[in-house]
Structures are given as C-alpha cells and as structure tokens.
Design an enzyme around this catalytic site. Structure first.
Site, short mmCIF file in Angstrom:
data_model
loop_
_atom_site.label_atom_id
_atom_site.label_comp_id
_atom_site.label_asym_id
_atom_site.label_seq_id
_atom_site.Cartn_x
_atom_site.Cartn_y
_atom_site.Cartn_z
CG ASP A 23 42.03 43.92 2.77
OD1 ASP A 23 40.99 44.56 2.51
OD2 ASP A 23 42.67 43.28 1.91
CG ASP B 266 38.02 40.93 -1.51
OD1 ASP B 266 37.57 39.81 -1.77
OD2 ASP B 266 37.31 41.91 -1.22
CB THR C 188 36.35 44.36 3.59
OG1 THR C 188 36.34 44.17 2.17
CG2 THR C 188 34.91 44.37 4.10
CB SER C 189 37.39 48.31 -0.11
OG SER C 189 38.49 48.97 0.48
CE LYS D 263 40.76 48.77 3.79
NZ LYS D 263 40.97 47.32 3.64
#
Length: 225
Positions: free
Chosen positions: A19, A21, A112-113, A144
């Site tokens: 991931d 952040d 990552t989102s 996610k």
C-alpha cells in the site's frame, strides 16, 4: 501480534505488495487538509468524517456518504486535483526508501487506492522511485477492502497472490490482503493509537531486512531489538 516469532519470517515470498499512504509514506496532514475543506463544504462533522477516509478510494468514500445531488465522480476528481496540488509534509516512512532499494524491481508492486497521478506525485514528494508495477484507483472497479487490487498487483508481477506478502496500515487494506489470500504485515508508523491485529506489525522498516535466495525467493528477517 509482535514481530518476533511471526510466520512471515518462516516462509519465502515471490513478491511484496505495498500500500502507499501510511505504509510507504505519510500523507495524513495533506490528505486531511483537503478532505476537511470538502467535508465542511458538504456540511459533514469534520473530525468524525476524517476517521473514515484512510485506505479507501476517494470515490468510494464519497459514495458512502450518500449525499443528495452529489456526483461522486466529479467530487473525487476535485479531491484528486486538490491533493496533487498539496504535498506539503509528505514524507517517506522511516527506512522505507532503503528497504525498497534492496528489493529487485520485478518483485514488488505498489497497490494504492490513490489515482495514478496523485500516487506518482506523492512518491516523488517522499523521494520514493515508482516501481515498474503500479495498481491505482483507476485499475479496479471496486476498491479496498475488495481483494481485486492485490490480485491484480500479483498478476502483473506474474506471481500468485498467495505467494506474496502485503504491507498495509489501514483496516480496509488489511481486509483486502486477507481476502486475496496473502500474508499481511501491518505498518504502524502513522497510527495514533495501537491497532488490534492478528498480523505482525512494525513501526518502521529499520526493523526489517530482506534476503533473496538462489531460487530468487524473498525472505524477510527481523532486526527488531
């Protein structure tokens, strides 16, 4: 669970999936500045709302609010542009750059989102070289905690996700890693309070070393005191 004695140190992995952040870099201050403006604009209780934003795609966070007359796609684009323009205080998690530099480029991916442009902007701000494989918000239909992002990351690396170790900090991301069938390492550097988790956890990457065996598999080692 403490780091010592964890099963993640007893098995090899074909790749690591990270991931971004809260896991590789700390962008909390910048993200909360932008989201606070958005929340105030839409009449939300800012302090409560901010606890819901981490780890998820902006469009999913906005959709969950079910605000009348609000187009999640348009609002998510506003969030992305505002965050791209505000990277003040974005820094790498302790030891992350050195840890990543020891990994073969074909054996790790970013999952990552964040949208791709924002991910690249924050990586640059934190001094992290982007990997060859990035999975970003645009790459999946459902974010996610759905496991699709981690499954895609493994697929793009040419490995089984069950042979990967996922590094995460947020509950939704941990759930995504679990649902994908991967092992999970929790990074707690940005946590203000302890997280109750069945997974091993580290405060920073100085606690970890990685070795690559003759077959090209990655082994994690603990150097925790």
């Amino acid at each position: 669970m403490s780091i010592r004695g964890s099963a993640v140190f007893a098995r090899p992995y074909r790749a690591f999936l990270f991931d971004m952040d809260g896991t590789l870099l700390n962008s909390i201050a910048a993200a909360e500045r932008v989201w606070s403006i958005w929340a105030e604009r839409h009449g939300l209780e800012v302090a409560t709302f901010l606890t819901t934003i981490h780890g998820a795609r902006a469009i999913d966070t906005i959709t969950r609010q079910a605000l009348p007359g609000v187009d999640p796609e348009i609002e998510a684009q506003w969030i992305a542009e505002a965050e791209i323009n505000d990277v003040e205080g974005v820094v790498a998690i302790s030891g992350a750059v050195e840890f990543l530099n020891r990994l073969p480029g074909e054996q790790w991916a970013l999952v990552t989102s964040a949208p791709r442009e924002l991910a690249l902007r924050r990586l640059q701000a934190a001094g992290i070289t982007p990997p060859a494989v990035l999975v970003t918000a645009e790459d999946v239909a459902i974010g996610k905690p759905d496991p699709a992002c981690y499954q895609l990351g493994a697929q793009r690396l040419g490995v089984s996700v069950q042979d990967c170790l996922v590094f995460e900090d947020a509950t939704v991301g941990i759930r995504a890693g679990e649902a994908a069938g991967a092992d999970v390492m929790v990074v707690t550097s940005t946590h203000l309070k302890p997280m109750v988790t069945a997974h091993p956890s580290v405060d920073g990457y100085e606690q970890l070393q990685v070795q690559r065996n003759a077959e090209g598999l990655l082994y994690l080692e603990s150097v925790a005191g």
